[in-house]
Structure formats: structure tokens, C-alpha cells
Design an enzyme around this catalytic site. Structure first.
Site, mmCIF file in Angstrom:
data_model
loop_
_atom_site.group_PDB
_atom_site.id
_atom_site.type_symbol
_atom_site.label_atom_id
_atom_site.label_comp_id
_atom_site.label_asym_id
_atom_site.label_seq_id
_atom_site.Cartn_x
_atom_site.Cartn_y
_atom_site.Cartn_z
ATOM 1 C CE LYS A 1 9.347 1.827 4.930
ATOM 2 N NZ LYS A 1 10.514 2.451 4.283
ATOM 3 C CG ASP B 1 8.971 5.161 2.223
ATOM 4 O OD1 ASP B 1 8.744 6.434 2.130
ATOM 5 O OD2 ASP B 1 9.943 4.908 3.055
ATOM 6 C CG ASP C 1 11.773 18.214 -8.001
ATOM 7 O OD1 ASP C 1 11.871 19.325 -8.512
ATOM 8 O OD2 ASP C 1 12.715 17.391 -8.201
ATOM 9 N NE ARG D 1 16.379 -1.858 11.976
ATOM 10 C CZ ARG D 1 16.919 -0.923 12.251
ATOM 11 N NH1 ARG D 1 18.230 -0.770 12.534
ATOM 12 N NH2 ARG D 1 16.168 0.169 12.592
ATOM 13 C CB THR E 1 11.109 10.519 13.484
ATOM 14 O OG1 THR E 1 11.562 9.361 12.710
ATOM 15 C CG2 THR E 1 9.663 10.387 13.656
ATOM 16 C CE LYS F 1 10.474 8.887 4.277
ATOM 17 N NZ LYS F 1 11.016 7.752 3.968
HETATM 18 O O1 C5P Z 1 13.555 -2.076 10.976
HETATM 19 P P1 C5P Z 1 12.670 -0.885 11.473
HETATM 20 O O2 C5P Z 1 11.405 -1.492 11.851
HETATM 21 O O3 C5P Z 1 13.252 -0.085 12.534
HETATM 22 O O4 C5P Z 1 12.434 -0.162 10.202
HETATM 23 C C1 C5P Z 1 11.444 0.889 9.973
HETATM 24 C C2 C5P Z 1 11.268 1.529 8.610
HETATM 25 O O5 C5P Z 1 10.524 2.666 8.623
HETATM 26 C C3 C5P Z 1 12.575 1.889 7.824
HETATM 27 O O6 C5P Z 1 12.485 1.646 6.269
HETATM 28 C C4 C5P Z 1 12.772 3.295 8.015
HETATM 29 O O7 C5P Z 1 13.603 4.012 6.915
HETATM 30 C C5 C5P Z 1 11.336 3.593 8.254
HETATM 31 N N1 C5P Z 1 10.980 4.915 8.667
HETATM 32 C C6 C5P Z 1 11.418 5.144 10.007
HETATM 33 N N2 C5P Z 1 11.161 6.496 10.852
HETATM 34 C C7 C5P Z 1 10.575 7.553 10.146
HETATM 35 C C8 C5P Z 1 10.156 7.206 8.883
HETATM 36 C C9 C5P Z 1 10.641 5.929 8.249
HETATM 37 O O8 C5P Z 1 11.946 4.224 10.846
HETATM 38 N N3 C5P Z 1 10.311 8.426 10.824
#
Ligand code: C5P
Length: 234
Positions: free
Chosen positions: A35, A62, A67, A213, A122, A64
Site C-alpha cells: 500500500k 491509497d 473532490d 509496523r 476510524t 482517498k
Molecule cells: O502500522 P499499522 O499496521 O498501524 O499501519 C496501518 C496502516 O493502515 C497505515 O497506513 C494507516 O494509515 C492505515 N489506516 C489505518 N486505519 C484506518 C485507515 C487506514 O490504520 N482507519
């Protein structure tokens, strides 16, 4: 094209192309999709996407989009020509914008990417909705946005893993559900408030899991991915 269809999408949340590519060299398209979000795309743009696509990875771009309908339609068509696997828009852009996005993706042709919609971020609280003058509880509002996106012809939704089960029940088996907030049992939740294990998210109806992560900061990302893939095998 990858031989398999891995259900893990690794979030390439890196502040430079160099760091992103150093990570990518440790994994393979058989293990994960990738992503690319606003930070990395703003820094490195289409050339990075072309590089990742040429390495055989499925890319979820991603960005999003949100517009006016014509602008979104054109942006989606432009992004669709980069050879990515998945694109997204905000359902909050409204029904006309969603229909225009669908038109834009159709213009790409038969090999078009999937087009999915973010329902409600979220990070939004009930207080945020109140401030916006939205007189609905979050779950009902998410349902409303989900119904709108699916009836506009989008291929699925980004939602929290906690929302996957009720949304899957609501929209049926066809649409894709892409869920972030995934943590293998025992992993550090980082700043995620509510997490779910890969096994539970798949059991609840997620189609693809976004995970950052726990993989990108792992000493052996390929081994970590292989272990999760094994845990969610049918
Ligand atoms: O490192 P981690 O697993 O927390 O990363 C989650 C990814 O998903 C990040 O790129 C974050 O921006 C994205 N994301 C999220 N929650 C959302 C929408 C997208 O964690 N509601």
C-alpha cells in the site's frame, strides 16, 4: 503477475523512496501486496509505482480521493493507468462522486484496478459527527455510507476490522472488505486503539488485511509475513 493472491497488504509508510525500496527488497509479491499512501506518493510519485509494479507487486494506491465528481473521475482514470491493483475514494464525497469514480475506473478498461470506498475514518468520533451536523450514530452512518458506495457500483470498502462482521452480513459475499488495525497476537498495538488478529479479521469476513509496523519494523519481514500467511490459510 503474482502466482498467488496474498491477502496481506503491507503499508509502505516510509518517508523516502530509498527506505521504501530497501524494505521491498526483503519481501516478494508472493508474500504480500503493498500500500502506497499520500506521504510516499507525494514524495516519489508515479515512478515509484512503476518500479513496484515492474517488480511484480500488486499496489493499493491509497490516496482517498474526495473532490467534485469530474475531478475524481479524471484522477481515477489517471491513477488507473499506472497499473495499480486497487484505488480508493471517500464515500463522504457523495453518491454523484462515487458514480463518477466508477465511470473513471471503467474508462481504464477490462484490466482496471479495484475501486473501493472509505466509509468513515476510524479516527472520527461521535463528537466529530455532531460538529459536522450529522445526526446519526457512527454504526448507522457507516452503514449508510457503505450502502451508498456499493449501490454506486464500487468493488468494496475500507473499514475497521471491528466493522467487518456486521458489514459483511449487510453487503453480502461479493464486495471486498479491506481492513487495517491488524496485529498478530502479542504484537505491539503502536497507536492503534482497537486491533484484531489476522485470523479473527479473516474469520469476520475481511478480504484483505492492511498491516504496517508489525512487518516494516520486524527484523525479518519475510519470515513475519510467511507466519501470518500460514495462520490465515483456509
Ligand atoms: O502500522 P499499522 O499496521 O498501524 O499501519 C496501518 C496502516 O493502515 C497505515 O497506513 C494507516 O494509515 C492505515 N489506516 C489505518 N486505519 C484506518 C485507515 C487506514 O490504520 N482507519
Amino acid at each position: 503477475m503474482p502466482v498467488l493472491d496474498p491477502r496481506l497488504i503491507v503499508a509502505l509508510d516510509y518517508p523516502s523512496k530509498k527506505q521504501a525500496l530497501e524494505f521491498v527488497d526483503k519481501v516478494s509479491p508472493e508474500l504480500c501486496k503493498l500500500k502506497v499512501g499520500k506521504e510516499l506518493f507525494t514524495l516519489s510519485g508515479p515512478t515509484l509505482i512503476e518500479t513496484l509494479v515492474s517488480k511484480g507487486f500488486d499496489i493499493f494506491l491509497d490516496l482517498k480521493y474526495h473532490d467534485i465528481p469530474n475531478t475524481v473521475k479524471r484522477a481515477i482514470y489517471a491513477a488507473g493507468q499506472l497499473g495499480v491493483w486497487m484505488l480508493n475514494v471517500h464515500a463522504l464525497g457523495g453518491y454523484s462522486m462515487l458514480l463518477a469514480a466508477r465511470e473513471g475506473i471503467d474508462m481504464v478498461g477490462t484490466n482496471r484496478p479495484y475501486l473501493i470506498a472509505v466509509t468513515l475514518l476510524t479516527s472520527h468520533s461521535q463528537e466529530d459527527l455532531d460538529q459536522l451536523g450529522v445526526d446519526q450514530e457512527i454504526p448507522e452512518f457507516v452503514d449508510r455510507l457503505a450502502d451508498m458506495a456499493i449501490s454506486a457500483g464500487l468493488d468494496g470498502l475500507v473499514c475497521s476490522a471491528q466493522e467487518a462482521k456486521p458489514l459483511r452480513h449487510r453487503i453480502g459475499d461479493g464486495p471486498l472488505l479491506v481492513t487495517p488495525g491488524i496485529r498478530p497476537a502479542g504484537a505491539d498495538p503502536d497507536d492503534q486503539q482497537r486491533t484484531m488478529t489476522p485470523e479473527q479479521a479473516i474469520a469476520d469476513g475481511s478480504s484483505y488485511l492492511v498491516i504496517g509496523r508489525p512487518i516494516t519494523q520486524h527484523a525479518d519481514p519475510a519470515a513475519a509475513l510467511a507466519a501470518i500467511n500460514k495462520s490465515i490459510l483456509d
